[in-house]
Design a protein around this motif. Structure first.
Motif, PDB file in Angstrom:
ATOM      1  N   SER A  24       0.844  -1.204   0.000  1.00  0.00           N
ATOM      2  CA  SER A  24       0.000   0.000   0.000  1.00  0.00           C
ATOM      3  C   SER A  24       0.875   1.248   0.000  1.00  0.00           C
ATOM      4  O   SER A  24       0.591   2.221  -0.690  1.00  0.00           O
ATOM      5  CB  SER A  24      -0.909   0.053   1.228  1.00  0.00           C
ATOM      6  N   LEU A  25       1.953   1.212   0.791  1.00  0.00           N
ATOM      7  CA  LEU A  25       2.842   2.367   0.857  1.00  0.00           C
ATOM      8  C   LEU A  25       3.575   2.572  -0.467  1.00  0.00           C
ATOM      9  O   LEU A  25       3.841   3.702  -0.876  1.00  0.00           O
ATOM     10  CB  LEU A  25       3.833   2.209   2.017  1.00  0.00           C
ATOM     11  N   ILE A  26       3.872   1.469  -1.144  1.00  0.00           N
ATOM     12  CA  ILE A  26       4.502   1.565  -2.471  1.00  0.00           C
ATOM     13  C   ILE A  26       3.547   2.261  -3.448  1.00  0.00           C
ATOM     14  O   ILE A  26       3.955   3.134  -4.214  1.00  0.00           O
ATOM     15  CB  ILE A  26       4.908   0.153  -2.980  1.00  0.00           C
ATOM     16  N   ALA A  27       2.266   1.887  -3.380  1.00  0.00           N
ATOM     17  CA  ALA A  27       1.260   2.522  -4.246  1.00  0.00           C
ATOM     18  C   ALA A  27       1.168   4.018  -3.947  1.00  0.00           C
ATOM     19  O   ALA A  27       1.104   4.852  -4.848  1.00  0.00           O
ATOM     20  CB  ALA A  27      -0.097   1.853  -4.046  1.00  0.00           C
ATOM     21  N   PHE A  28       1.207   4.342  -2.648  1.00  0.00           N
ATOM     22  CA  PHE A  28       1.175   5.758  -2.251  1.00  0.00           C
ATOM     23  C   PHE A  28       2.384   6.511  -2.815  1.00  0.00           C
ATOM     24  O   PHE A  28       2.255   7.621  -3.344  1.00  0.00           O
ATOM     25  CB  PHE A  28       1.143   5.873  -0.724  1.00  0.00           C
ATOM     26  N   LEU A  29       3.569   5.887  -2.727  1.00  0.00           N
ATOM     27  CA  LEU A  29       4.797   6.529  -3.211  1.00  0.00           C
ATOM     28  C   LEU A  29       4.693   6.887  -4.687  1.00  0.00           C
ATOM     29  O   LEU A  29       5.148   7.933  -5.121  1.00  0.00           O
ATOM     30  CB  LEU A  29       5.999   5.600  -3.003  1.00  0.00           C
ATOM     31  N   LEU A  30       4.059   5.978  -5.446  1.00  0.00           N
ATOM     32  CA  LEU A  30       3.933   6.193  -6.889  1.00  0.00           C
ATOM     33  C   LEU A  30       3.113   7.458  -7.164  1.00  0.00           C
ATOM     34  O   LEU A  30       3.500   8.305  -7.973  1.00  0.00           O
ATOM     35  CB  LEU A  30       3.262   4.957  -7.516  1.00  0.00           C
ATOM     36  N   VAL A  31       1.982   7.600  -6.452  1.00  0.00           N
ATOM     37  CA  VAL A  31       1.118   8.771  -6.631  1.00  0.00           C
ATOM     38  C   VAL A  31       1.850  10.044  -6.182  1.00  0.00           C
ATOM     39  O   VAL A  31       1.880  11.049  -6.881  1.00  0.00           O
ATOM     40  CB  VAL A  31      -0.194   8.598  -5.828  1.00  0.00           C
ATOM     41  N   HIS A  32       2.454   9.946  -4.990  1.00  0.00           N
ATOM     42  CA  HIS A  32       3.163  11.084  -4.415  1.00  0.00           C
ATOM     43  C   HIS A  32       4.265  11.551  -5.372  1.00  0.00           C
ATOM     44  O   HIS A  32       4.443  12.753  -5.629  1.00  0.00           O
ATOM     45  CB  HIS A  32       3.758  10.658  -3.072  1.00  0.00           C
ATOM     46  N   CYS A  33       5.007  10.596  -5.925  1.00  0.00           N
ATOM     47  CA  CYS A  33       6.133  10.902  -6.804  1.00  0.00           C
ATOM     48  C   CYS A  33       5.633  11.567  -8.092  1.00  0.00           C
ATOM     49  O   CYS A  33       6.224  12.551  -8.558  1.00  0.00           O
ATOM     50  CB  CYS A  33       6.881   9.616  -7.112  1.00  0.00           C
ATOM     51  N   ALA A  34       4.541  11.038  -8.634  1.00  0.00           N
ATOM     52  CA  ALA A  34       3.998  11.594  -9.882  1.00  0.00           C
ATOM     53  C   ALA A  34       3.570  13.041  -9.678  1.00  0.00           C
ATOM     54  O   ALA A  34       3.850  13.913 -10.505  1.00  0.00           O
ATOM     55  CB  ALA A  34       2.821  10.741 -10.348  1.00  0.00           C
ATOM     56  N   ILE A  35       2.911  13.316  -8.537  1.00  0.00           N
ATOM     57  CA  ILE A  35       2.453  14.681  -8.266  1.00  0.00           C
ATOM     58  C   ILE A  35       3.641  15.621  -8.044  1.00  0.00           C
ATOM     59  O   ILE A  35       3.696  16.719  -8.589  1.00  0.00           O
ATOM     60  CB  ILE A  35       1.483  14.694  -7.066  1.00  0.00           C
ATOM     61  N   VAL A 209      13.551  -3.309  -8.715  1.00  0.00           N
ATOM     62  CA  VAL A 209      14.827  -2.586  -8.789  1.00  0.00           C
ATOM     63  C   VAL A 209      14.612  -1.232  -9.466  1.00  0.00           C
ATOM     64  O   VAL A 209      15.071  -0.194  -8.967  1.00  0.00           O
ATOM     65  CB  VAL A 209      15.888  -3.425  -9.546  1.00  0.00           C
ATOM     66  N   ALA A 210      13.875  -1.224 -10.583  1.00  0.00           N
ATOM     67  CA  ALA A 210      13.619   0.023 -11.307  1.00  0.00           C
ATOM     68  C   ALA A 210      12.872   1.009 -10.402  1.00  0.00           C
ATOM     69  O   ALA A 210      13.242   2.178 -10.290  1.00  0.00           O
ATOM     70  CB  ALA A 210      12.812  -0.267 -12.568  1.00  0.00           C
ATOM     71  N   PHE A 211      11.835   0.526  -9.716  1.00  0.00           N
ATOM     72  CA  PHE A 211      11.040   1.375  -8.818  1.00  0.00           C
ATOM     73  C   PHE A 211      11.919   1.954  -7.710  1.00  0.00           C
ATOM     74  O   PHE A 211      11.845   3.147  -7.400  1.00  0.00           O
ATOM     75  CB  PHE A 211       9.903   0.546  -8.222  1.00  0.00           C
ATOM     76  N   SER A 212      12.782   1.098  -7.135  1.00  0.00           N
ATOM     77  CA  SER A 212      13.608   1.515  -5.992  1.00  0.00           C
ATOM     78  C   SER A 212      14.652   2.539  -6.381  1.00  0.00           C
ATOM     79  O   SER A 212      15.184   3.243  -5.529  1.00  0.00           O
ATOM     80  CB  SER A 212      14.333   0.320  -5.382  1.00  0.00           C
ATOM     81  N   ILE A 213      15.000   2.587  -7.657  1.00  0.00           N
ATOM     82  CA  ILE A 213      15.984   3.576  -8.101  1.00  0.00           C
ATOM     83  C   ILE A 213      15.271   4.848  -8.587  1.00  0.00           C
ATOM     84  O   ILE A 213      15.583   5.949  -8.137  1.00  0.00           O
ATOM     85  CB  ILE A 213      16.877   2.991  -9.226  1.00  0.00           C
ATOM     86  N   ILE A 214      14.285   4.666  -9.464  1.00  0.00           N
ATOM     87  CA  ILE A 214      13.665   5.822 -10.123  1.00  0.00           C
ATOM     88  C   ILE A 214      12.885   6.696  -9.138  1.00  0.00           C
ATOM     89  O   ILE A 214      13.089   7.910  -9.071  1.00  0.00           O
ATOM     90  CB  ILE A 214      12.754   5.356 -11.282  1.00  0.00           C
ATOM     91  N   VAL A 215      12.010   6.085  -8.352  1.00  0.00           N
ATOM     92  CA  VAL A 215      11.138   6.882  -7.465  1.00  0.00           C
ATOM     93  C   VAL A 215      11.941   7.680  -6.425  1.00  0.00           C
ATOM     94  O   VAL A 215      11.806   8.897  -6.340  1.00  0.00           O
ATOM     95  CB  VAL A 215      10.041   5.990  -6.833  1.00  0.00           C
ATOM     96  N   PRO A 216      12.853   7.039  -5.659  1.00  0.00           N
ATOM     97  CA  PRO A 216      13.635   7.847  -4.702  1.00  0.00           C
ATOM     98  C   PRO A 216      14.510   8.881  -5.401  1.00  0.00           C
ATOM     99  O   PRO A 216      14.750   9.952  -4.851  1.00  0.00           O
ATOM    100  CB  PRO A 216      14.502   6.807  -3.979  1.00  0.00           C
ATOM    101  N   LEU A 217      14.965   8.577  -6.628  1.00  0.00           N
ATOM    102  CA  LEU A 217      15.808   9.525  -7.356  1.00  0.00           C
ATOM    103  C   LEU A 217      15.015  10.788  -7.700  1.00  0.00           C
ATOM    104  O   LEU A 217      15.502  11.910  -7.506  1.00  0.00           O
ATOM    105  CB  LEU A 217      16.340   8.859  -8.633  1.00  0.00           C
ATOM    106  N   ILE A 218      13.787  10.601  -8.183  1.00  0.00           N
ATOM    107  CA  ILE A 218      12.941  11.774  -8.494  1.00  0.00           C
ATOM    108  C   ILE A 218      12.690  12.574  -7.215  1.00  0.00           C
ATOM    109  O   ILE A 218      12.826  13.802  -7.199  1.00  0.00           O
ATOM    110  CB  ILE A 218      11.612  11.322  -9.133  1.00  0.00           C
ATOM    111  N   PHE A 219      12.368  11.853  -6.130  1.00  0.00           N
ATOM    112  CA  PHE A 219      12.134  12.544  -4.848  1.00  0.00           C
ATOM    113  C   PHE A 219      13.367  13.334  -4.425  1.00  0.00           C
ATOM    114  O   PHE A 219      13.260  14.446  -3.914  1.00  0.00           O
ATOM    115  CB  PHE A 219      11.806  11.528  -3.743  1.00  0.00           C
TER     116      PHE A 219
END
Lengths: 232, 251
Positions: A24-35, A209-219
C-alpha cells in the motif's frame, strides 16, 4: 477477531501485515512521486498547486489518507515489534559472521533503513503535511492563477524549505534510505504474499529494482533542484 | 597423500547448554584429501592422546544425506562451498596456514548439547505436529494408479531432498526455520497423498515452529544460499500461500 488474530500472533501473519501495508505504501509513493514531478514543468508551481489542492480537498483522497496513516503506523509498529522479537532468537552470537556471503546488507538492515526513513518522515510531515492540513504559515497565503482559481501555495513552501541546506541533506539521505528499503522490500513483499514463480518473479524483481531507483531519485532531485534554483 | 596442510582452528567449546562457551585454539596437520570431519577426527585423536577432552560434534553417514553434521565454518553453515554438507567439505577448500573458525549452529531453539553438537529435536517436534500422511491399511495401491504430473513430482521431490540439518536456521539472522518448514509443507501439499491433512498440517507446523522459538522470515535468502541441498526460497512463498489459504478457510 477470532480466526484473523493470526495477523498479530503468528510469525507468518505478522509478516503478511508487513507485506500488505508495504505494498500500500509503495502505491502511495507512486502517486506522491507523480504529483511531485509536476514541479519540473517549471510553471511556477501552478500544476503542482492544482494537484495538491485536489489531493488536499477531495473527500475520497482524504478518506484514503486515514487508511494511509493507519497502514503506515501499523507497518512501523509491527516492524519494530518483529525486529525486536527476531533479534531475541539468537542469544549466543556468532564469532565469525561474513553476512555478505549469503545475503545483501540492505535485506538484513530493514529496521535501520526504516528508522532513517522515519526520522526523515517526521521532518517531512512537519514541513509540508502539517502546513497544508492545518493552515499555511506567515506570508504564504493563497494564490490566484490565470485560470482564476484560488489555491493554497504549497509550492512556495517547497521553495522556502529547500533554501535550508540541512533540510536538503536530510531529504537526500531519507531518499537513499528509502531506495535501499524498497530494493529489498518491493520483491520481499511479493515473496511474503506467496508469489514466487519462475515466470513472475524475475519480472517482479526487475520492476522492484527500477522502482527503488527511479522513485527515490525523483524525490531526491526535487530538493536539490530547488536549492540550486533550477526550478522556478 | 604427499603434502600436508597446517590448519589453525578456533573451535567453540561449551560444556553444556547452560555453561558459558569460549573459543579454543588448536593446530592440526591435515591432508588436503581429508574431509572436514576427518580433520576433526585427527584433532580428537591428538586431544585424547594428550589426555584432553575431545571436541564433541555430530555426524553419522558422512555422505551428505543424514543431516547430522553441522558446524558453522568461518561464519558459514557447512563451510564455504555451496551445495555440500560439512562431511562433504574437503580440506583442499582451505589453504595451508589458514585460520578456520568453527562454531555450533546458534539459535535459541537449538540449545548446545556440548561444543559443536546442538539439540535439533525442535525439528522433530515440528514434523510430528503435522509432517505425516494418512495411509489406508490393506494392500499397497499400485503406484501408477495415482497420476502426478512430472513438474509437480519434480518440485515435490526437490523439496523432499531437505535433510533437516538446520543450516537454514543457523544462517538466518532471525534463526527462522521457514525454509525447513516450507520444504516439508511443499513436499506434502503437492502430492495427492498429502491432501487430507493439507490445511491442518500447515497450521499445526507453523504453530509448532513459532512455539519452538524460531524467528520470522525477513526474506534475506541466506537460508537458501547456505542450504546444502539447495532448497529454493520459493518453498517459503509456497508455505505462506498454503498457510493463508488454510487461514482463509478458518483452520
Amino acid at each position: 477477531m477470532g480466526v484473523l488474530s493470526f495477523v498479530f500472533s503468528s510469525s507468518l501473519g505478522r509478516k503478511l501485515v508487513m507485506a500488505v501495508t508495504g505494498i500500500s505504501l509503495i502505491a502511495f509513493l507512486l502517486v506522491h512521486c507523480a504529483i511531485n514531478a509536476t514541479v519540473f514543468f517549471n510553471d511556477g508551481g501552478e500544476t503542482f498547486n492544482i494537484a495538491a489542492e485536489f489531493m488536499g480537498h477531495n473527500w475520497l483522497i482524504r478518506t484514503a489518507e486515514i487508511g494511509l496513516f493507519a497502514g503506515l503506523l501499523w507497518h512501523i509498529i509491527q516492524g519494530i515489534w518483529l525486529t525486536l522479537d527476531n533479534q531475541k532468537r539468537r542469544k549466543s552470537k556468532y564469532g565469525a559472521n561474513p553476512g555478505s556471503a549469503n545475503s545483501k546488507w540492505y535485506s538484513r538492515s530493514m529496521g535501520l533503513l526504516g528508522s532513517i526513513i522515519l526520522i526523515f518522515l517526521v521532518m517531512h510531515l512537519k514541513h509540508f503535511w502539517v502546513v497544508s492540513r492545518f493552515g499555511m504559515p506567515h506570508e504564504l497565503g493563497h494564490l490566484e492563477y490565470a485560470s482564476g482559481e484560488h489555491l493554497e501555495n504549497l509550492y512556495v513552501e517547497m521553495v522556502n524549505v529547500f533554501q535550508n541546506p540541512v533540510a536538503v541533506i536530510v531529504y537526500v539521505l531519507g531518499c537513499i534510505g528509502l531506495g535501499y528499503h524498497l530494493l529489498h522490500g518491493f520483491s520481499s513483499a511479493f515473496q511474503t504474499l506467496g508469489i514466487n514463480h519462475k515466470s513472475y518473479t524475475p519480472m517482479i524483481q526487475s520492476v522492484g529494482v527500477a522502482f527503488s531507483i527511479i522513485v527515490p531519485l525523483i524525490f531526491a532531485i526535487i530538493p536539490v533542484a530547488f536549492h540550486l534554483g533550477l526550478i522556478k | 597423500m604427499g603434502n600436508t596442510m597446517n590448519i589453525n582452528l578456533k573451535v567453540w567449546r561449551q560444556q553444556n547448554e547452560n555453561a558459558q562457551g569460549h573459543f579454543e585454539e588448536h593446530k592440526v596437520q591435515a591432508s588436503p584429501d581429508m574431509s572436514f570431519l576427518e580433520m576433526f577426527d585427527v584433532l580428537n585423536e591428538q586431544l585424547i592422546e594428550d589426555g584432553k577432552d575431545p571436541i564433541a560434534f555430530d555426524h553419522d553417514c558422512r555422505e551428505g544425506i543424514c543431516g547430522m553434521c553441522s558446524m558453522v565454518i568461518n561464519g558459514r553453515p557447512h563451510g564455504p562451498k555451496g551445495g555440500v554438507t560439512t562431511c562433504q567439505l574437503h580440506m583442499r577448500s582451505f589453504k595451508d596456514g589458514d585460520t578456520v573458525v568453527v562454531e555450533p549452529w546458534r539459535a535459541n531453539a537449538f540449545p548446545v548439547i556440548k561444543d559443536l553438537s546442538v539439540n535439533r529435536s525442535a525439528f522433530d517436534r515440528i514434523i510430528s505436529s503435522g509432517g505425516y500422511v494418512s495411509v489406508n491399511t490393506g494392500n499397497a495401491v499400485d503406484a501408477n494408479s495415482v497420476l502426478i504430473p512430472k513438474d509437480v513430482a519434480d518440485t515435490a521431490f526437490q523439496a523432499a531432498t531437505c535433510i533437516g540439518c538446520g543450516a537454514c536456521v543457523s544462517a538466518c539472522k532471525n534463526a527462522s526455520a521457514m525454509l525447513f518448514v516450507g520444504a516439508k509443507v511443499t513436499q506434502l501439499s503437492m502430492l495427492p497423498q498429502g491432501q487430507p491433512e493439507r490445511e491442518s498440517r500447515v497450521v499445526a507446523m507453523v504453530d509448532q515452529m513459532d512455539a519452538e522459538g524460531f524467528g520470522a522470515c525477513t526474506n534475506t535468502g541466506a537460508c537458501a544460499a547456505e542450504c546444502p541441498k539447495e532448497i529454493p526460497l520459493s518453498v517459503i512463498a509456497n508455505l505462506n500461500r498454503e498457510y493463508y489459504k488454510a487461514k482463509l478457510n478458518g483452520k
